[in-house]
Structure formats: structure tokens, C-alpha cells
Design an enzyme around this catalytic site. Sequence first.
Site, PDB file in Angstrom:
ATOM      1  N   ASP A   1     109.212  45.469 -81.839  1.00  0.00           N
ATOM      2  CA  ASP A   1     108.098  44.565 -82.243  1.00  0.00           C
ATOM      3  C   ASP A   1     108.645  43.250 -82.061  1.00  0.00           C
ATOM      4  OD1 ASP A   1     105.800  43.465 -82.943  1.00  0.00           O
ATOM      5  OD2 ASP A   1     105.611  44.467 -84.962  1.00  0.00           O
TER       6      ASP A   1
ATOM      7  N   ASP B   1     102.676  43.519 -77.840  1.00  0.00           N
ATOM      8  CA  ASP B   1     103.994  43.021 -78.372  1.00  0.00           C
ATOM      9  C   ASP B   1     104.826  44.171 -79.233  1.00  0.00           C
ATOM     10  OD1 ASP B   1     102.401  43.178 -80.555  1.00  0.00           O
ATOM     11  OD2 ASP B   1     103.364  41.487 -81.656  1.00  0.00           O
ATOM     12  N   GLU B   2     104.213  45.254 -79.007  1.00  0.00           N
ATOM     13  CA  GLU B   2     105.046  46.306 -79.781  1.00  0.00           C
ATOM     14  C   GLU B   2     104.931  47.598 -79.084  1.00  0.00           C
ATOM     15  OE1 GLU B   2     103.426  47.613 -83.514  1.00  0.00           O
ATOM     16  OE2 GLU B   2     101.813  46.433 -83.241  1.00  0.00           O
TER      17      GLU B   2
HETATM   18 MG   LIG Z   1     104.810  41.389 -83.343  1.00  0.00          MG
END
Ligand SMILES: [Mg+2]
Length: 414
Positions: A19, A113-114
Site C-alpha cells: 500500500d 495505490d494498493e
Molecule cells: Mg495507500
Amino acid sequence: MDARKSSGAQWPRVIAHADLDAFYASAEILDDPSLRGKPVIVGGSSTRGVVTSASYDARKYGVRAAMPTAAAQRLCPHGIFLRGRMARYAELSHQVRTVFYRFSPLVEPLSLDEAFLDLTGTGRLLGSPLDAGRALKRAVLDETGLVVSVGLAPTKMAAKILSDMSKPDGLMAVGPDDLAAFLEPLPVSRLWGVGRVTLSRLNQAGIYTIGDLARIDPAQLHSMFGLSGLHLYELAHGRDPREVNADWQRKSYGEENTFECDQLADSAAVRDCLIAHGEALGRRLRADGMTARTVTLKLKFARSLGEGRYPVITRSATLEHATDDGAVIGATAMRMLKRSRPTEKIRLVGIQAHNLKHADTSQLELFDPVTSLALQKRARLNRALDEVTRRFGSRAITRGLARAERAAPTTRIK
Ligand SMILES: [Mg+2]
């Protein structure tokens, strides 16, 4: 944790949750190093917007993602508020994902983002799970300049909890022998599937931690929640067979924005936003090598229903052929808007692209020669535009889109 436990030899599966830390804010700092050390807040230049990302220097003031911009401005009046540049974030996300794929072919992105990575069986190549996590963090930093936090565990849920706990710039691993002890003291709300309603019923039954739940007679959980009660029981014991689902199982792409001022359906602002959302979706589909056949238009009206709720309608259209062309997606949304002829003022517009397929250029041959030629031309033009975006950012885009892009800063994507 001793070397034996973290060696991975006894791990039935090695799942990583990676993340990026404060992704959008970090991307802004990456592109403008003068912002380093300053409270950077993305998503919040409109008074109606919400914060989509806050740098750790902004979080010191209590600013958090999903907080209304107005609240963030009160907490951190000297903060640097930026609208955000989705095309740039998508580009960086793509670079990060390319690094992930070098570590495993089984990558399940959850958002820009992950992602989950299944690292099972990489021990000989990468060493212990902690070694693999360290190498992953270093590769992402070296190749993109971004910091990623990584959690490693035999289950997806535990891996995600660990990456979250380890932030910022974190790395944590819990092996199978320590899993139950790790979960035990955590609040039961950490379990996947425990929403507000389930949580209050659990609390009424005196269950506050995951350990409390693990000690309950499963028959009681079954009578309270049915099969999902038994599922929670399994999760509480660290048993979760869910696998890392690779990228192609993604269901939809979406872009939407809330207007600063409510808009009439036939206003230029609404049209510009739909064009911009269509183009953004097209770019994201092409970046992932995907096409979509169904386009859904979402409208939220300005008339308040109280408690922050507004009437929402959606309209969907399924195209004859799957597309990754933003102009087609935007035009389809425009057609649905015209057909539904809303008379009320609009607060939010969004487009979703679903019914996804892997892009396959050979499919062009299915079309008649004239259509095929036109589509190939469009595909070439789109690829050229993607290249311009990659090199110069979305602001460089011509075709009359620059104004639309500015008119429609996306506040949520998935
Ligand atoms: Mg993040």
C-alpha cells in the site's frame, strides 16, 4: 520474530499487501520536491470536495482522507491544497504495478495505490517473507521514488491489517504460528465483513476483540448471523482461504465529480465533465489493456433528502462492441443524459465502465473494413495521446480537452 518463523518454510501461503503511503500527496511531492516536508492536501480545492489524500505532514494537523475539504481547511489553514492529477497518478500506479509483477504474476490491485501479491513459493528466489517484503519496498522506491508499506501473512486479511499498522514506510510479517496471537487483541471491527450493524450486535453480545469472537461457541454465531457468523468465526481464528485474484477479475472503472455549484443538465460544465471522465476512463482502460462494453451514467441531484443524502439515478447502455476509446464512452454517457432529460439541478456526475474484457486488437478484424479502418485510426490516435500524457502530463492533451480536464477534477475513482 525468530528466523525460523519468518523463514517462510512453514508458511502455507505468503501473501503480501502493498500500500503506497499517502499516494496522491506523495506523487505531488515527487513531481515538485519543494513541497517536501509541507502539509500537502489533494482533492480539496473546491469547498464542496473531500480530501482524497493528505501527506503525513498534513496528518499532524488531524487532516485525513475522506474528510470534507472545508474541515481540512479549518484544521490546516496554511496547508497546500491541490486538485489532483488523476492521469499522473494512474501513470505512476502503472509503474508501481510493473514492479509488483516482477515479484509475482499473481497481483490483485484493489485501487491505484494498493494490491495483494501472492509470493508463495518465491522463497528460493527472494528469501524469507520479510526479505521479499524488503526487496519489494526497495524496488518500488528505486524505480518510482514512492514509498510503499508492506504487510506479509498467510491470509489476505492479516496482510492488509499489517501493512496498515506498519505505516508509514512500514514492513511487518506474521507467520502462521503467531497469527492467532496477533489477531487476538485487535478490535473485532478489523475483521472483514463486520460493518456497523454487525459490530453493534457483536458488542451487545459482549464481543469487542477478535479474541472474544474466537472464544464464542460457533453455534451461537450461527444463530446470530447465519452462515456469515461461521465465516467470521473462521476469520477470527486466522483461517481464510481467499486467494489473490489476478488483475483480470477487476469489475469496473469509475470516475465522478461533485460540482462546486449545482448545474443544469444541459450546461457546458456537465458536458465538459462527461467528456473528461470518458477520456480518463479510456486512458485507464488502455493503460491496463482492457476494454469495456457497458457504460453507466450516474447523476446525483442537488435536492437534499436530509442527512447528507441526495437522489441518485443511473442509466446504462451496452455497446455493440467493447471499447477503450474515451470519446465513445463520453458520447455514450452524453446520449443517456440527453435521453433522461433531468429537469432538476445536478450536484454530481459520474461514469462507470464495466462488462470488461482484455483488449485484443485482432478483434478489429471482426468489423467491416471501413469501420475497422476508422477504429484502427482512433486506436492509433489514442495511443499517441497516451504517450503525450505519459511524457508531459494530462495538461498537454489537445483535442479541446484541456478545459474539460480542468472542469472535472475526479474526486473518486475505483
Ligand atoms: Mg495507500
